[in-house]
Scaffold this motif. Structure first.
Motif, short mmCIF file in Angstrom:
data_model
loop_
_atom_site.label_atom_id
_atom_site.label_comp_id
_atom_site.label_asym_id
_atom_site.label_seq_id
_atom_site.Cartn_x
_atom_site.Cartn_y
_atom_site.Cartn_z
N PHE A 146 0.83 -1.21 0.00
CA PHE A 146 0.00 0.00 0.00
C PHE A 146 0.87 1.25 0.00
O PHE A 146 2.07 1.19 0.25
N GLU A 147 0.21 2.39 -0.30
CA GLU A 147 0.84 3.71 -0.21
C GLU A 147 0.10 4.50 0.85
O GLU A 147 -1.13 4.49 0.89
N ALA A 148 0.86 5.18 1.71
CA ALA A 148 0.24 5.98 2.77
C ALA A 148 1.25 6.98 3.32
O ALA A 148 2.44 6.93 3.00
N GLU A 149 0.75 7.89 4.14
CA GLU A 149 1.60 8.86 4.82
C GLU A 149 2.28 8.19 6.02
O GLU A 149 1.73 7.25 6.60
N LYS A 150 3.44 8.69 6.39
CA LYS A 150 4.20 8.09 7.48
C LYS A 150 3.43 8.14 8.81
O LYS A 150 3.46 7.20 9.59
N SER A 151 2.73 9.24 9.04
CA SER A 151 1.99 9.37 10.30
C SER A 151 0.90 8.31 10.42
O SER A 151 0.60 7.83 11.51
N PHE A 152 0.31 7.92 9.29
CA PHE A 152 -0.73 6.89 9.32
C PHE A 152 -0.14 5.52 9.62
O PHE A 152 -0.78 4.71 10.28
N VAL A 153 1.06 5.26 9.14
CA VAL A 153 1.69 3.95 9.34
C VAL A 153 1.89 3.67 10.83
O VAL A 153 1.70 2.55 11.29
N VAL A 154 2.22 4.68 11.58
CA VAL A 154 2.37 4.53 13.03
C VAL A 154 1.04 4.12 13.66
O VAL A 154 0.98 3.22 14.50
N GLU A 155 -0.03 4.76 13.22
CA GLU A 155 -1.36 4.44 13.73
C GLU A 155 -1.79 3.04 13.29
O GLU A 155 -2.38 2.30 14.07
N LEU A 156 -1.51 2.68 12.04
CA LEU A 156 -1.85 1.34 11.54
C LEU A 156 -1.13 0.27 12.35
O LEU A 156 -1.73 -0.74 12.72
N LYS A 157 0.13 0.49 12.64
CA LYS A 157 0.90 -0.47 13.44
C LYS A 157 0.26 -0.66 14.81
O LYS A 157 0.16 -1.77 15.31
N ARG A 158 -0.20 0.43 15.41
CA ARG A 158 -0.85 0.36 16.73
C ARG A 158 -2.15 -0.42 16.65
O ARG A 158 -2.41 -1.31 17.46
N ILE A 159 -2.97 -0.11 15.65
CA ILE A 159 -4.27 -0.77 15.52
C ILE A 159 -4.11 -2.26 15.27
O ILE A 159 -4.79 -3.09 15.88
N VAL A 160 -3.21 -2.62 14.36
CA VAL A 160 -3.00 -4.05 14.06
C VAL A 160 -2.45 -4.77 15.29
O VAL A 160 -2.80 -5.91 15.57
N GLY A 161 -1.60 -4.09 16.06
CA GLY A 161 -1.01 -4.69 17.25
C GLY A 161 -2.01 -5.03 18.34
O GLY A 161 -1.81 -5.96 19.10
N ILE A 162 -3.12 -4.29 18.40
CA ILE A 162 -4.11 -4.53 19.46
C ILE A 162 -5.33 -5.29 18.95
O ILE A 162 -6.28 -5.51 19.70
N THR A 163 -5.32 -5.70 17.69
CA THR A 163 -6.45 -6.42 17.11
C THR A 163 -6.37 -7.90 17.48
O THR A 163 -5.35 -8.54 17.27
N ASP A 164 -7.47 -8.42 18.03
CA ASP A 164 -7.53 -9.85 18.36
C ASP A 164 -7.48 -10.65 17.07
O ASP A 164 -8.11 -10.30 16.08
N GLY A 165 -6.74 -11.74 17.09
CA GLY A 165 -6.63 -12.60 15.92
C GLY A 165 -5.35 -12.40 15.13
O GLY A 165 -5.01 -13.23 14.30
N VAL A 166 -4.63 -11.31 15.40
CA VAL A 166 -3.36 -11.07 14.71
C VAL A 166 -2.23 -11.55 15.61
O VAL A 166 -2.09 -11.09 16.75
N ILE A 167 -1.45 -12.50 15.10
CA ILE A 167 -0.35 -13.05 15.89
C ILE A 167 0.88 -12.16 15.80
O ILE A 167 1.50 -11.81 16.80
N ARG A 168 1.26 -11.78 14.57
CA ARG A 168 2.43 -10.93 14.34
C ARG A 168 2.15 -10.02 13.17
O ARG A 168 1.36 -10.34 12.28
N ARG A 169 2.86 -8.86 13.11
CA ARG A 169 2.78 -7.97 11.97
C ARG A 169 4.13 -7.28 11.79
O ARG A 169 4.89 -7.09 12.74
N LEU A 170 4.42 -6.97 10.53
CA LEU A 170 5.66 -6.28 10.20
C LEU A 170 5.37 -5.34 9.05
O LEU A 170 4.88 -5.76 7.99
N ILE A 171 5.64 -4.05 9.25
CA ILE A 171 5.42 -3.05 8.22
C ILE A 171 6.79 -2.52 7.81
O ILE A 171 7.55 -2.06 8.65
N THR A 172 7.11 -2.61 6.51
CA THR A 172 8.39 -2.13 6.01
C THR A 172 8.17 -1.17 4.85
O THR A 172 7.20 -1.28 4.11
N LYS A 173 9.11 -0.25 4.72
CA LYS A 173 9.09 0.73 3.64
C LYS A 173 9.71 0.09 2.41
O LYS A 173 10.77 -0.54 2.51
N ARG A 174 9.08 0.29 1.24
CA ARG A 174 9.64 -0.29 0.02
C ARG A 174 10.45 0.74 -0.72
O ARG A 174 10.23 1.89 -0.68
#
Length: 93
Positions: A65-93
């Motif tokens: 995906f494409e997004a602003e850097k400030s949103f990526v921080v929020e996305l990481k937080r939301i995915v981290g607290i979502t039930d059902g997600v074991i692990r997540r990794l967001i990297t810049k391409r």
């Protein structure tokens, strides 16, 4: 906007409908903030390298995906607290 990829692992015990809902939720979060989801690849069930929370399998999903850097921080937080997600990794391409 910057290009990112997010690889996340969902709990294998979730139903197909719950997995679809989580994938759609994360895509909708990106779109709601003005980002663009380029692709979502569902890799399916794979054995984990090592047990995580006593689980040995997970459902892998790769989202580009494409997004602003400030949103990526929020996305990481939301995915981290979502039930059902074991692990997540967001990297810049």
């Amino acid at each position: 906007m910057t290009k990112y990829e997010m690889l996340y692992i969902l709990d294998a015990s979730l139903s197909d409908e719950e997995k679809d809902n989580l994938v759609k939720k994360f895509e909708d979060l990106v779109k709601a903030d003005g980002g663009v989801v380029e692709s979502t690849d569902r890799w399916g069930m794979k054995k984990l390298q090592y047990p995580i929370n006593y689980k040995s399998e997970g459902y892998y999903v790769l989202m580009n995906f494409e997004a602003e850097k400030s949103f990526v921080v929020e996305l990481k937080r939301i995915v981290g607290i979502t039930d059902g997600v074991i692990r997540r990794l967001i990297t810049k391409r």
